[in-house]
Design an enzyme around this catalytic site. Structure first.
Site, mmCIF file in Angstrom:
data_model
loop_
_atom_site.group_PDB
_atom_site.id
_atom_site.type_symbol
_atom_site.label_atom_id
_atom_site.label_comp_id
_atom_site.label_asym_id
_atom_site.label_seq_id
_atom_site.Cartn_x
_atom_site.Cartn_y
_atom_site.Cartn_z
ATOM 1 N N PHE A 26 -6.706 3.360 5.003
ATOM 2 C CA PHE A 26 -5.732 4.267 5.611
ATOM 3 C C PHE A 26 -6.063 5.731 5.395
ATOM 4 C CE2 PHE A 26 -1.668 1.453 5.962
ATOM 5 C CZ PHE A 26 -2.266 0.797 7.020
ATOM 6 N N ARG A 27 -6.516 6.051 4.164
ATOM 7 C CA ARG A 27 -6.526 7.471 3.812
ATOM 8 C C ARG A 27 -7.893 8.131 3.702
ATOM 9 N NH1 ARG A 27 -2.445 4.955 1.929
ATOM 10 N NH2 ARG A 27 -0.367 5.761 2.343
ATOM 11 N N CYS A 32 14.151 -17.084 21.495
ATOM 12 C CA CYS A 32 15.152 -16.192 22.106
ATOM 13 C C CYS A 32 14.539 -15.086 22.963
ATOM 14 C CB CYS A 32 16.055 -15.589 21.037
ATOM 15 S SG CYS A 32 15.276 -14.280 20.084
ATOM 16 N N HIS A 78 2.657 -6.327 0.282
ATOM 17 C CA HIS A 78 2.949 -5.665 1.566
ATOM 18 C C HIS A 78 2.947 -6.653 2.731
ATOM 19 C CE1 HIS A 78 1.693 -1.391 -0.028
ATOM 20 N NE2 HIS A 78 2.842 -1.815 -0.509
ATOM 21 N N ASP A 97 -4.709 -8.612 4.957
ATOM 22 C CA ASP A 97 -5.765 -9.274 5.720
ATOM 23 C C ASP A 97 -6.063 -10.709 5.310
ATOM 24 O OD1 ASP A 97 -7.320 -8.952 3.345
ATOM 25 O OD2 ASP A 97 -8.071 -7.013 4.014
ATOM 26 N N ASN A 148 -12.906 2.744 -7.879
ATOM 27 C CA ASN A 148 -12.517 3.325 -6.591
ATOM 28 C C ASN A 148 -13.497 4.417 -6.200
ATOM 29 O OD1 ASN A 148 -10.391 3.275 -4.501
ATOM 30 N ND2 ASN A 148 -10.180 5.434 -5.020
HETATM 31 P P1 NAD Z 1 -5.787 3.737 0.879
HETATM 32 O O1 NAD Z 1 -6.441 3.868 2.217
HETATM 33 O O2 NAD Z 1 -4.696 4.672 0.517
HETATM 34 O O3 NAD Z 1 -6.922 3.915 -0.255
HETATM 35 C C1 NAD Z 1 -8.133 3.235 -0.206
HETATM 36 C C2 NAD Z 1 -9.002 3.792 -1.324
HETATM 37 O O4 NAD Z 1 -10.169 2.986 -1.395
HETATM 38 C C3 NAD Z 1 -9.457 5.226 -1.080
HETATM 39 O O5 NAD Z 1 -9.316 5.963 -2.278
HETATM 40 C C4 NAD Z 1 -10.932 5.072 -0.692
HETATM 41 O O6 NAD Z 1 -11.734 6.186 -1.085
HETATM 42 C C5 NAD Z 1 -11.309 3.830 -1.464
HETATM 43 N N1 NAD Z 1 -12.393 3.054 -0.870
HETATM 44 C C6 NAD Z 1 -12.668 2.842 0.437
HETATM 45 N N2 NAD Z 1 -13.705 2.004 0.581
HETATM 46 C C7 NAD Z 1 -14.113 1.679 -0.677
HETATM 47 C C8 NAD Z 1 -15.133 0.837 -1.201
HETATM 48 N N3 NAD Z 1 -15.954 0.168 -0.403
HETATM 49 N N4 NAD Z 1 -15.247 0.730 -2.549
HETATM 50 C C9 NAD Z 1 -14.427 1.423 -3.397
HETATM 51 N N5 NAD Z 1 -13.441 2.224 -2.954
HETATM 52 C C10 NAD Z 1 -13.281 2.350 -1.605
HETATM 53 O O7 NAD Z 1 -5.361 2.239 0.716
HETATM 54 P P2 NAD Z 1 -4.273 1.621 -0.261
HETATM 55 O O8 NAD Z 1 -4.247 2.294 -1.572
HETATM 56 O O9 NAD Z 1 -4.431 0.145 -0.190
HETATM 57 O O10 NAD Z 1 -2.979 2.075 0.549
HETATM 58 C C11 NAD Z 1 -2.014 1.273 0.683
HETATM 59 C C12 NAD Z 1 -1.758 0.772 2.140
HETATM 60 O O11 NAD Z 1 -2.864 0.486 2.983
HETATM 61 C C13 NAD Z 1 -1.093 -0.529 1.985
HETATM 62 O O12 NAD Z 1 0.168 -0.422 2.565
HETATM 63 C C14 NAD Z 1 -1.936 -1.583 2.735
HETATM 64 O O13 NAD Z 1 -1.076 -2.545 3.279
HETATM 65 C C15 NAD Z 1 -2.588 -0.751 3.745
HETATM 66 N N6 NAD Z 1 -3.842 -1.218 4.386
HETATM 67 C C16 NAD Z 1 -4.327 -2.514 4.273
HETATM 68 C C17 NAD Z 1 -5.520 -2.874 4.889
HETATM 69 C C18 NAD Z 1 -6.031 -4.298 4.749
HETATM 70 O O14 NAD Z 1 -5.240 -5.238 4.683
HETATM 71 N N7 NAD Z 1 -7.350 -4.490 4.653
HETATM 72 C C19 NAD Z 1 -6.257 -1.936 5.613
HETATM 73 C C20 NAD Z 1 -5.730 -0.618 5.713
HETATM 74 C C21 NAD Z 1 -4.540 -0.278 5.083
#
Ligand code: NAD
Length: 247
Positions: A35-36, A154, A119, A104, A217
């Protein structure tokens, strides 16, 4: 603070079994955007328009148009080395359970048994009007015919069983996650920006109860100062190396 794989392995060995908290970053190596980060979903899409319960109630078809794009990526994705390493560590008794923010289902597909989904997940979608629930296979089939799957009972538009902004987290899953965090000798957070509460608060639960925290991370998190070990690296590679080091 330790930043080495050897330090992480020693911590897990000493305080096993670990409770693992995963976020979107563990699945980016499976091709699912997080997401971020710079390449994340919210750079392209405004969450207030597509991921709130209010947006869904206002215009469920528009939300499904966004979700169908995600669905095609999510259903094509395969577990990666990180998911597989955690499943192996659980089989070896070194991981107790995984608390995941991901929707996922890749941990279960990699073979992890005790997975707490805080979630929700894309495995099902539900009707907000009559409570009917459909499986992922049924939803994927109806998305081939229509822009938004309708309830077979429905006719209302179904909602994916993922927690949207503005919705409560499933209470049983949150209770279990808090209990696991409090009892953990070590909580290992992987691939999460740790910016979303209440999940991010689990690290404080562990530390207040006397446990240790480790973070793997790419990039900084607000909890780095709390961690005994912090590795800035790829989740897949680091967890596979951890499993090998603990062999
Ligand atoms: P986030 O996007 O906030 O953070 C992801 C973090 O992982 C970031 O700091 C990023 O730099 C790091 N990152 C990315 N790729 C990486 C890798 N290969 N190795 C190590 N670090 C890596 O995600 P979050 O903290 O899970 O935010 C929460 C929300 O995102 C949740 O609500 C979740 O449901 C949702 N989400 C889920 C999915 C999924 O199911 N795969 C995908 C996108 C978002």
């Amino acid at each position: 603070m330790d930043g080495t794989l050897r330090g992480l392995a020693a911590l897990v060995r000493e305080r096993q079994p670990a409770v693992v908290l995963t976020g979107a970053g563990i699945s980016t190596e499976s091709g699912i955007p997080d997401f971020r980060s710079a390449a994340g979903l919210w750079v392209q899409y405004d969450p207030m328009e597509f991921a709130t319960i209010q947006a869904f109630r206002r215009d469920p078809v528009k939300v499904w148009e966004f979700y169908s794009l995600r669905f095609s990526v999510l259903t094509a994705a395969e577990p990666n080395a990180g998911h597989r390493a955690l499943a192996e560590l659980e089989r070896r008794g070194l991981v107790q359970a995984i608390v995941t923010q991901n929707i996922d289902g890749l941990h279960q597909r990699a073979g992890s048994e005790d997975v707490v989904e805080v979630h929700g997940s894309i495995r099902t979608a539900s009707c907000l009007e009559c409570g009917e629930r459909e499986s992922l296979e049924e939803i994927v089939a109806s998305l081939r015919e229509t822009a938004a799957p309708a309830c077979p009972r429905c006719g209302a538009i179904l909602k994916p069983d993922v927690v949207m902004f503005g919705e409560l987290l499933p209470p049983a899953a949150v209770d279990r996650a808090v209990e696991l965090a409090r009892e953990a000798g070590v909580l290992l957070a992987v691939g999460s920006s740790l910016e979303v509460y209440p999940v991010a608060g689990l690290l404080e639960e562990t530390v207040s109860a006397g446990g240790a925290v480790a973070i793997v991370n790419r990039g900084a998190t607000p909890f780095d100062g709390l961690a005994s070990v912090r590795i800035d690296g790829q989740a897949g590679e680091t967890l596979a190396a951890l499993a090998a080091e603990l062999d």
